[in-house]
Design an enzyme around this catalytic site. Structure first.
Site, PDB file in Angstrom:
ATOM      1  N   ASN A  87       0.812  -1.220   0.000  1.00 50.01           N
ATOM      2  CA  ASN A  87       0.000   0.000   0.000  1.00 50.01           C
ATOM      3  C   ASN A  87       0.849   1.276   0.000  1.00 50.01           C
ATOM      4  O   ASN A  87       0.445   2.282  -0.590  1.00 50.01           O
ATOM      5  CB  ASN A  87      -0.921  -0.027   1.227  1.00 50.01           C
ATOM      6  N   TYR A 154       4.992   8.870 -11.200  1.00 51.03           N
ATOM      7  CA  TYR A 154       3.874   8.147 -10.558  1.00 51.03           C
ATOM      8  C   TYR A 154       3.105   7.296 -11.587  1.00 51.03           C
ATOM      9  O   TYR A 154       2.799   6.129 -11.332  1.00 51.03           O
ATOM     10  CB  TYR A 154       2.958   9.174  -9.905  1.00 51.03           C
ATOM     11  N   LYS A 158       3.071   3.189 -11.213  1.00 50.04           N
ATOM     12  CA  LYS A 158       1.794   2.481 -10.997  1.00 50.04           C
ATOM     13  C   LYS A 158       1.451   1.604 -12.204  1.00 50.04           C
ATOM     14  O   LYS A 158       0.889   0.516 -12.040  1.00 50.04           O
ATOM     15  CB  LYS A 158       0.668   3.475 -10.694  1.00 50.04           C
ATOM     16  N   THR A 191      -6.636  11.914   2.036  1.00 49.11           N
ATOM     17  CA  THR A 191      -5.481  11.542   2.869  1.00 49.11           C
ATOM     18  C   THR A 191      -4.399  12.612   2.714  1.00 49.11           C
ATOM     19  O   THR A 191      -4.530  13.535   1.914  1.00 49.11           O
ATOM     20  CB  THR A 191      -4.891  10.192   2.403  1.00 49.11           C
TER      21      THR A 191
HETATM   22  P1  NAP Z   1      -0.546   8.746   2.483  1.00 52.70           P
HETATM   23  O1  NAP Z   1      -1.679   9.273   3.262  1.00 52.70           O
HETATM   24  O2  NAP Z   1       0.480   9.693   1.955  1.00 52.70           O
HETATM   25  O3  NAP Z   1       0.174   7.603   3.358  1.00 52.70           O
HETATM   26  C1  NAP Z   1       1.289   6.954   2.818  1.00 52.70           C
HETATM   27  C2  NAP Z   1       1.730   5.811   3.713  1.00 52.70           C
HETATM   28  O4  NAP Z   1       2.894   5.233   3.105  1.00 52.70           O
HETATM   29  C3  NAP Z   1       2.112   6.272   5.107  1.00 52.70           C
HETATM   30  O5  NAP Z   1       1.755   5.302   6.064  1.00 52.70           O
HETATM   31  C4  NAP Z   1       3.625   6.395   5.017  1.00 52.70           C
HETATM   32  O6  NAP Z   1       4.214   6.107   6.277  1.00 52.70           O
HETATM   33  C5  NAP Z   1       3.972   5.285   4.013  1.00 52.70           C
HETATM   34  N1  NAP Z   1       5.225   5.620   3.341  1.00 52.70           N
HETATM   35  C6  NAP Z   1       5.470   6.695   2.549  1.00 52.70           C
HETATM   36  N2  NAP Z   1       6.746   6.706   2.190  1.00 52.70           N
HETATM   37  C7  NAP Z   1       7.332   5.629   2.790  1.00 52.70           C
HETATM   38  C8  NAP Z   1       8.641   5.112   2.818  1.00 52.70           C
HETATM   39  N3  NAP Z   1       9.652   5.711   2.181  1.00 52.70           N
HETATM   40  N4  NAP Z   1       8.872   3.972   3.529  1.00 52.70           N
HETATM   41  C9  NAP Z   1       7.869   3.370   4.200  1.00 52.70           C
HETATM   42  N5  NAP Z   1       6.611   3.800   4.198  1.00 52.70           N
HETATM   43  C10 NAP Z   1       6.342   4.931   3.508  1.00 52.70           C
HETATM   44  O7  NAP Z   1      -1.046   7.931   1.203  1.00 52.70           O
HETATM   45  P2  NAP Z   1      -2.478   7.292   0.876  1.00 52.70           P
HETATM   46  O8  NAP Z   1      -3.298   8.321   0.206  1.00 52.70           O
HETATM   47  O9  NAP Z   1      -2.991   6.549   2.058  1.00 52.70           O
HETATM   48  O10 NAP Z   1      -2.042   6.269  -0.275  1.00 52.70           O
HETATM   49  C11 NAP Z   1      -2.044   4.866  -0.090  1.00 52.70           C
HETATM   50  C12 NAP Z   1      -1.905   4.222  -1.460  1.00 52.70           C
HETATM   51  O11 NAP Z   1      -3.019   4.597  -2.278  1.00 52.70           O
HETATM   52  C13 NAP Z   1      -0.654   4.661  -2.239  1.00 52.70           C
HETATM   53  O12 NAP Z   1      -0.094   3.560  -2.901  1.00 52.70           O
HETATM   54  C14 NAP Z   1      -1.182   5.666  -3.245  1.00 52.70           C
HETATM   55  O13 NAP Z   1      -0.384   5.736  -4.395  1.00 52.70           O
HETATM   56  C15 NAP Z   1      -2.564   5.091  -3.543  1.00 52.70           C
HETATM   57  N6  NAP Z   1      -3.534   6.071  -4.068  1.00 52.70           N
HETATM   58  C16 NAP Z   1      -3.899   7.137  -3.309  1.00 52.70           C
HETATM   59  C17 NAP Z   1      -4.835   8.024  -3.818  1.00 52.70           C
HETATM   60  C18 NAP Z   1      -5.333   9.203  -3.029  1.00 52.70           C
HETATM   61  O14 NAP Z   1      -6.141   9.978  -3.550  1.00 52.70           O
HETATM   62  N7  NAP Z   1      -4.903   9.389  -1.788  1.00 52.70           N
HETATM   63  C19 NAP Z   1      -5.373   7.837  -5.096  1.00 52.70           C
HETATM   64  C20 NAP Z   1      -4.953   6.735  -5.840  1.00 52.70           C
HETATM   65  C21 NAP Z   1      -4.036   5.863  -5.303  1.00 52.70           C
HETATM   66  P3  NAP Z   1       5.487   6.884   6.905  1.00 52.70           P
HETATM   67  O15 NAP Z   1       5.427   8.303   6.439  1.00 52.70           O
HETATM   68  O16 NAP Z   1       5.308   6.696   8.366  1.00 52.70           O
HETATM   69  O17 NAP Z   1       6.667   6.143   6.377  1.00 52.70           O
END
Ligand code: NAP
Length: 250
Positions: A87, A154, A158, A191
């Site tokens: 994730n 990105y 993906k 998020t």
């Molecule tokens: P988020 O709120 O930015 O959270 C990202 C998570 O990934 C955090 O727990 C962060 O933990 C961890 N992370 C980031 N960099 C890291 C690193 N270098 N090493 C280890 N952990 C890391 O993101 P989200 O929106 O929940 O996204 C989750 C997934 O959904 C991602 O794959 C994203 O591409 C996908 N997605 C999101 C959206 C959206 O609109 N939000 C849309 C499409 C897809 P730490 O900072 O504690 O390391």
């Protein structure tokens, strides 16, 4: 025991998934750079096993070091179902080609694509001979199918992740005890990642105003809702190697 290994559960979608998995007879191992103290408290309250492995997934040696740390926590013989959810991800660097540093691009691909591939390889290898239900989920994005100005890294990582899902799923069809693998595109969620996107300069990310509007007009889904849709999907029949989009589920 129902075991889930999940990356990026300190906040966002990963945190919401973990909250819904905290139940007796569930073991959750999560990897991120920072620990989520609230999850630790909730796990005790819900009588679930929650274990944190500190790992910077954008750093290849950190990922390799985390693998034995993860699998030494799991009793594979007691596993009824074991799931890996890749994730963690980043949209950075948001810059058109010509502006990004090599190190930024390397860290991006390592986090979004190589870490899921390395963890999936370890998962397939370590669970090869066990009969438990085995599932790998790769969290994808609509950006895998749509070129977006400033999101070249990105979109590419993906798209690569989705192709990895398809090829991994194809290979597993030959296995005696196959892993089921899917990609899941969660749609736009409220998020930290979206906050980061909204704060980008228009010259680096041409569609920033559209994403600001998504937020202002309440178009972002909650991570809790998306997590519950994903968990519903995982409890039904899954086509191996398929890319699922939340839009087809709701
Ligand atoms: P988020 O709120 O930015 O959270 C990202 C998570 O990934 C955090 O727990 C962060 O933990 C961890 N992370 C980031 N960099 C890291 C690193 N270098 N090493 C280890 N952990 C890391 O993101 P989200 O929106 O929940 O996204 C989750 C997934 O959904 C991602 O794959 C994203 O591409 C996908 N997605 C999101 C959206 C959206 O609109 N939000 C849309 C499409 C897809 P730490 O900072 O504690 O390391």
């Amino acid at each position: 025991m129902n075991t889930t290994i999940i990356t990026g559960a300190s906040r966002g979608l990963g945190e919401a998934i973990v909250k819904q998995l905290l139940k007796p007879n569930h073991q959750i191992i999560y990897l991120s750079r920072s620990e989520n103290k609230e999850l630790r408290r909730l796990a005790v309250e819900k009588d679930a096993v929650l274990q944190f492995v500190a790992c910077d997934l954008s750093n290849a040696p950190h990922v390799e070091a985390a693998i034995p740390e993860i699998f030494e926590k799991i009793d594979l013989n007691a596993a009824e179902r074991i799931t890996l959810i890749n994730n963690a991800g980043t949209v950075d660097p948001m810059k058109p080609v010509g502006k990004a540093e090599a190190a930024e691009l390397e860290a991006h691909v390592q986090l979004n694509l190589i870490a899921p591939m390395v963890l999936s390889n370890a998962f397939a290898d370590k669970t090869k001979n066990i009969e438990a239900e085995k599932v790998v989920v790769n969290i994808s994005s609509g950006a895998a199918n749509n070129p977006i100005y400033g999101w070249n890294a990105y979109c590419s990582s993906k798209a690569g992740l989705d192709m990895f899902t398809k090829a991994f799923g194809l290979e597993q069809k030959q296995e005696q005890h196959p892993v089921t693998v899917l990609s899941f595109s969660p749609g736009i969620m409220d998020t930290d990642m979206q906050g980061n996107i909204r704060n980008t300069l228009p010259e680096d990310f041409a569609e920033v105003a559209r994403f600001q509007e998504y937020h202002e007009s309440g178009k972002l889904r909650s991570a809790e809702f998306v997590a519950s849709e994903l968990l519903k999907l995982l409890n039904g029949p899954i086509e191996n190697g398929r890319v699922y989009d939340i839009k087809e589920l709701i």
